[in-house]
Each structure stands twice: as structure tokens, then as C-alpha cells.
Scaffold this motif. Structure first.
Motif, short mmCIF file in Angstrom:
data_model
loop_
_atom_site.label_atom_id
_atom_site.label_comp_id
_atom_site.label_asym_id
_atom_site.label_seq_id
_atom_site.Cartn_x
_atom_site.Cartn_y
_atom_site.Cartn_z
N PRO A 14 15.45 46.37 31.14
CA PRO A 14 16.21 46.24 29.88
C PRO A 14 15.37 45.78 28.69
O PRO A 14 15.61 46.25 27.57
CB PRO A 14 17.29 45.22 30.22
CG PRO A 14 17.50 45.38 31.69
CD PRO A 14 16.13 45.69 32.26
N SER A 15 14.39 44.95 28.91
CA SER A 15 13.59 44.45 27.78
C SER A 15 12.61 45.50 27.25
O SER A 15 11.94 45.26 26.25
CB SER A 15 12.82 43.20 28.19
OG SER A 15 11.91 43.49 29.23
N ALA A 16 12.54 46.66 27.89
CA ALA A 16 11.63 47.72 27.47
C ALA A 16 12.36 48.80 26.66
O ALA A 16 11.92 49.94 26.60
CB ALA A 16 10.94 48.33 28.68
N ILE A 17 13.48 48.42 26.05
CA ILE A 17 14.28 49.35 25.25
C ILE A 17 14.46 48.75 23.87
O ILE A 17 14.79 47.58 23.73
CB ILE A 17 15.63 49.63 25.93
CG1 ILE A 17 15.39 50.35 27.25
CG2 ILE A 17 16.55 50.41 25.01
CD1 ILE A 17 16.62 50.64 28.04
N ALA B 180 5.14 43.70 25.12
CA ALA B 180 6.21 42.70 25.19
C ALA B 180 6.93 42.74 26.53
O ALA B 180 7.27 41.70 27.09
CB ALA B 180 7.20 42.92 24.04
N ALA B 181 7.17 43.93 27.06
CA ALA B 181 7.95 44.06 28.29
C ALA B 181 7.13 43.87 29.56
O ALA B 181 7.62 43.33 30.54
CB ALA B 181 8.64 45.43 28.32
N TYR B 182 5.86 44.34 29.54
CA TYR B 182 5.07 44.36 30.77
C TYR B 182 3.72 43.67 30.68
O TYR B 182 3.00 43.61 31.68
CB TYR B 182 4.83 45.81 31.21
CG TYR B 182 6.08 46.62 31.37
CD1 TYR B 182 6.97 46.38 32.40
CD2 TYR B 182 6.39 47.64 30.46
CE1 TYR B 182 8.12 47.14 32.55
CE2 TYR B 182 7.54 48.41 30.60
CZ TYR B 182 8.40 48.15 31.65
OH TYR B 182 9.54 48.89 31.79
N LEU C 44 5.25 52.52 34.53
CA LEU C 44 6.16 51.71 33.71
C LEU C 44 6.61 52.50 32.49
O LEU C 44 5.81 53.22 31.90
CB LEU C 44 5.45 50.43 33.26
CG LEU C 44 4.84 49.57 34.36
CD1 LEU C 44 3.94 48.50 33.78
CD2 LEU C 44 5.94 48.95 35.21
N GLY C 45 7.87 52.33 32.12
CA GLY C 45 8.40 53.06 30.98
C GLY C 45 8.94 52.17 29.89
O GLY C 45 9.36 51.03 30.13
N TYR D 71 20.12 51.22 28.10
CA TYR D 71 19.60 51.01 29.46
C TYR D 71 20.58 51.55 30.50
O TYR D 71 20.19 52.24 31.44
CB TYR D 71 19.33 49.52 29.69
CG TYR D 71 18.83 49.22 31.09
CD1 TYR D 71 17.50 49.45 31.42
CD2 TYR D 71 19.67 48.71 32.06
CE1 TYR D 71 17.02 49.18 32.69
CE2 TYR D 71 19.21 48.45 33.34
CZ TYR D 71 17.89 48.69 33.65
OH TYR D 71 17.42 48.44 34.92
N THR D 72 21.86 51.26 30.30
CA THR D 72 22.88 51.73 31.23
C THR D 72 22.93 53.26 31.25
O THR D 72 23.00 53.87 32.32
CB THR D 72 24.26 51.15 30.85
OG1 THR D 72 24.17 49.72 30.91
CG2 THR D 72 25.34 51.63 31.81
N ILE D 73 22.89 53.87 30.10
CA ILE D 73 22.92 55.34 30.02
C ILE D 73 21.73 55.93 30.78
O ILE D 73 21.88 56.88 31.55
CB ILE D 73 22.92 55.82 28.55
CG1 ILE D 73 24.23 55.42 27.86
CG2 ILE D 73 22.71 57.34 28.48
CD1 ILE D 73 24.19 55.56 26.35
#
Length: 154
Positions: free
Chosen positions: A9-12, A34-36, A76-77, A142-144
Motif C-alpha cells: 500500500p505505501s508504494a501507491i 520511500a516504500a522499499y 518490487l512495484g 491498492y484494492t483495485i
């Protein structure tokens, strides 16, 4: 491989505007940092090097910038939705507003290709892109991405 394995979620992120393709690649790299914890300078350099081989704008407003990075263990995405589309030198010459960046270990081999195929197949679906473009909440995005598209990659 599943979408949930590629992104967290933090990668969106939703971005108001990117002034150029280069700026957008910096945004992709900054989000990966920031995310990874991926070094942003290394990521930008790798993304730019990949773009020099040919644009990763795949058409219909979608770009899939990707690169191999030393020192990471998994594919990672990151996902960015642009409120204002920008020129990305896409194959169909259409501006881009849906961006999924992928970073793979240098020796990822088939895993990188599986991830790219999964993302590409998913973002080719008009209904998915329509849902993404209609929502500007990262949690909803993220859910989508992860809920209905956790099918196995090739």
C-alpha cells in the motif's frame, strides 16, 4: 505470481502533475525509495537507461517503466496515477496517466518477465484502468490492483 506479491500500500501515490517524462521517472524512483529503500539515484539511472532502449509507454495512457537493480532480492512495484496525463513517448503517442514501475534484482530472470506480463495484462483491461482513473485514494487503488487481479502470471 500475484499483484499482492509485487506491491504494498505505501508504494501507491497520486500525483497532481509531472512536468516531464524525466520528472516522472524521478517520482517513480522516489516512491521506490520511500516504500522499499531502493536508492533513488540508482533507480533513476536504471530507469533512464532502460528507456534509452525504447519507450515503456505501452499505449492507452499506460506506462510500465522497469529496471534491474543490484542489491534487491525481490521484484518490487510502485504505482502512480497522474491527475494530468503527460507525454511519455508512448507507442500510440497518447499521453500517460497510469504508471506501474517495476524493479527487479539483476539476476531475476523469469520472475521479472512474469511480473511484467502480469502488470501488462492487467493494465490492458479497459475496465481496470477506468476504475483506477476514477479513484484518487491510494488505499482504493491498492484494492483495485490487488483484489481482482491476483491471477497467476504465465
Amino acid at each position: 505470481m500475484k499483484f499482492v506479491d509485487l506491491i504494498k500500500p505505501s508504494a501507491i501515490k497520486v500525483i497532481n502533475t509531472a512536468s516531464s517524462k524525466k520528472r516522472l521517472l524521478h517520482d517513480v524512483a522516489d516512491l521506490a525509495m520511500a516504500a522499499y529503500g531502493i536508492d533513488a539515484d540508482t533507480a533513476v539511472e536504471a530507469l533512464m537507461e532502460r528507456e534509452s532502449l525504447g519507450p515503456t509507454g505501452v499505449g492507452h495512457g499506460v506506462a510500465l517503466p522497469h529496471a534491474r537493480i543490484a542489491g534487491i532480492d525481490d521484484v518490487l512495484g510502485v504505482f502512480l496515477l497522474l491527475e494530468k496525463p503527460i507525454n511519455f513517448d508512448s507507442v500510440d503517442r497518447q499521453p500517460v496517466d497510469v504508471v506501474f514501475g517495476l524493479f527487479a534484482p539483476e539476476d531475476a530472470g523469469v520472475e521479472h518477465l512474469k511480473a511484467l506480463a502480469l502488470v501488462s495484462r492487467t493494465l490492458r483491461e479497459e475496465s481496470v484502468c477506468a476504475k483506477l482513473r476514477a479513484n484518487h485514494d491510494p488505499a482504493t487503488l491498492y484494492t483495485i490492483l490487488t483484489e481482482s487481479h491476483s491471477v497467476q502470471a504465465a
